[in-house]
Design an enzyme around this catalytic site. Sequence first.
Site, PDB file in Angstrom:
ATOM      1  N   LYS B  78       0.859  -1.184   0.000  1.00  0.00           N
ATOM      2  CA  LYS B  78       0.000   0.000   0.000  1.00  0.00           C
ATOM      3  C   LYS B  78       0.897   1.236   0.000  1.00  0.00           C
ATOM      4  O   LYS B  78       1.926   1.260   0.685  1.00  0.00           O
ATOM      5  CB  LYS B  78      -0.886  -0.016   1.250  1.00  0.00           C
ATOM      6  CG  LYS B  78      -1.876   1.150   1.330  1.00  0.00           C
ATOM      7  CD  LYS B  78      -2.787   1.041   2.551  1.00  0.00           C
ATOM      8  CE  LYS B  78      -3.795   2.170   2.600  1.00  0.00           C
ATOM      9  NZ  LYS B  78      -4.700   2.075   3.779  1.00  0.00           N
ATOM     10  N   SER B 153      -9.794   2.350   3.068  1.00  0.00           N
ATOM     11  CA  SER B 153      -8.876   3.065   2.207  1.00  0.00           C
ATOM     12  C   SER B 153      -7.930   2.164   1.421  1.00  0.00           C
ATOM     13  O   SER B 153      -7.370   2.598   0.422  1.00  0.00           O
ATOM     14  CB  SER B 153      -8.046   4.049   3.039  1.00  0.00           C
ATOM     15  OG  SER B 153      -7.188   3.341   3.925  1.00  0.00           O
ATOM     16  N   SER B 177     -10.092   0.043   7.258  1.00  0.00           N
ATOM     17  CA  SER B 177      -9.491   0.205   5.926  1.00  0.00           C
ATOM     18  C   SER B 177      -8.835  -1.033   5.337  1.00  0.00           C
ATOM     19  O   SER B 177      -8.457  -1.020   4.168  1.00  0.00           O
ATOM     20  CB  SER B 177      -8.462   1.337   5.947  1.00  0.00           C
ATOM     21  OG  SER B 177      -9.110   2.577   5.889  1.00  0.00           O
TER      22      SER B 177
END
Lengths: 95, 485
Positions: B78, B153, B177
Site C-alpha cells: 500500500k 482506504s 481500511s
Amino acid sequence: MALTRKDIEYIAHLARLEVHEDEIPAYTDKLGKIIGFIDALDAAETGDLLPMAHPLNMSQRLRPDVVTAADQRDVYQQNAAEKEGGLYIVPRVVE
Amino acid sequence: MAEQRHTLAEMARLLESGAISSRELTEASLARIEARDSELNAFITVTAETALAAADRADQQRAKGNAGPLTGIPIAQKDIFCTAGVATTCASRMLENFVSPYDATVVERLNAAGLISVGKTNMDEFAMGSSNETSYFGAVKNPWDPARSPGGSSGGSAAAVAAGLVPMATGTDTGGSVRQPAALCGITGFKPSYGRVSRYGMIAFASSLDQAGVLALTAEDAALITQLIAGFDERDSTCSDQPVPDYMAALASSVAGKKIGVPTEYFDGLDDNCAQAMHAAFDVYRQLGAEIIDVHLPNLPLAVPTYYVVSPAEASSNLSRFDGIRFGYRADGAEDIESLYKQTRSVGFGDEVKRRIMTGTYVLSAGYYDAYYLKAQKVRQLISNDMARCFEQVDIIAGPTTPTPAFRLGEKVDDPVQMYLNDIYTVSANLAGLPGISVPCGLVDGLPVGLQLIGPHFAEAAVLNFAHQYQLHSDWHKLLPGGTN
C-alpha cells in the site's frame, strides 16, 4: 449546531488552511453535518469514566537518552523544496 | 495464470517443487497488471525493473538452497508504507514526488523474507476514506463491477488481490481500511491488534488507531504474512514486546466447543440478504461444533461518532507536519511563512483530508475540547468495556463487516456522514485496539459480502484459526470476480 462563516474562517486559520470565498458554503454545510453527527456523543452516559488515551491503556515506553542513530541530515534534506548549506530556506520570519 | 488466482501457500509449493520460477511468477504478475490495471487503477507505481531483478536474485538463492518459504513471491505494498528509493505518495498531491530515505518496518521485514514488491497500491488520500474516491490519482474500480467502489482506504490492495494481480498486498486499518475493502472485493483482510505490528515508516493518520494489516486470498496466507511482520520494533514506541506465537500452528485447532458471540445490535437495520449470509456462516460454525451466543454492544451507535472525533483530532495533529518546508509539495510565491503554510496545505491536500483536518481542529479547539474530544475518549472507554464484557462470555465476536455490498462510485461521495456510516461494524475494533478479520461469506446481488470476526487483545492466533476453519468448510473465498469458481 450550525457553523457560521466566521467559525469556518477561524478553524481554517487554526489549521493553517486557506478557504476561498466559493468554498465557504460547502464547508458550512458539510462540516455542519459532521458536527451534527458527532453531537450524538453528548447524550452518552460516561459518569466518572476516565478518558481512554491508548487502546491498550499502556503507558509510554521510554528508552535511555543516548544517541542511537547516525546523522542523516543530507539524506533527509533531499526531499526539501529549498535548502542551502544544510539549512531549510523559508520566507523571512524576523525582520 | 490468466483467470486463475494462486494463494501465497500455493505459490510457495510451486516454487519449492521447482514447477515455476520466481521470474515466471513475477512476469505473470506484471503481465496481469499491464492487462488489467488501466481499468482497475489499483496501482500508483509499478516497479517492474527492480521486481524482475529481485526475482532473478530469488531464483539464484533458491538454486543455492538459501531460499525461505516465501522467497520470490510477488506482492504489492500500500502506498502509505515508506519504500526507500521508490515514491511513497499516500495518494496525495502533497507527497506526489516524495521518495522516502528509508523502508517501513513492514517493508523491511517482507523484503528480508524474500517477498518481491511489484509496486505501490492506490488508496484514499492519507487513508481518509471508505471508497477510494479521495485518491489524488483517481478512484480504484471494484473488479466485481467497475462501476462500484472497491471500498477503502486500502482499495487498491484489495482490488489487486481480488483481480489476481498479486496474491497478497499490505494495507492499513484505522477504522476498517483493511477489512471493509476486503469484504467489498471478496477477499480476506486481517487487522492485528493495535501494537502488534510496527507503525515505523507507515505514514500516520490517527496514531492511537492505525495498524498495519494484510489483504490476501485466505486466512492461511494472512497468517503466513502476519508471522513475518508482527513483533517488537524499538523504532515504534507503541509496538508491543509480547512474544509472537506460531500462527500457522494455530490454524489447525478445532473450533468445536468454542463460543461465538453475535451482537444483536449488529442486525438492527442490516440489509436482509446480508443478514442471511451471516446466518448461513453461523450455521457452518454450528456444524463444526461451535456455539453461537447472543451478546450485546449497547453503545454500538456511538462508535462511528466517537471514531469521527478521535481520528480527525489525531489527523489534524499528525498532518501539521506537512508545511511545505522539509518534504512534500510547496506552494510557489508565498511572501511570508504563514502564507507558505496555508497555500501549500490548501493546494497539497484534497477536500476530504482538509475536511478532516478542519473537524479535528474544531474538536480540539478551546471551548470545544471537553465537549467533543474528551467526551469521545470517555465513550471510547465505554465501547472498549462493552467489547471486554463480551469476551468474558465468548471466544470471538462475529457479524457483518459492512452494512451493504459494494456501493456505486459517486453514490456517497457528496455526503460525508453517509460515507462515515459505512464504518459502523469495523471502527469498534480500532477504538478498542482489537484484532479483526473479514472473510468472504456469500454473494448479495452478485456482489461479495464479508463475515467479520473480532478477538480479544493479541488473540491473532484465535481470529486466524476461526477464519481458517470457516474457509476449510466454505468456498466463498475461492470465487473469482464475476462469481465463477
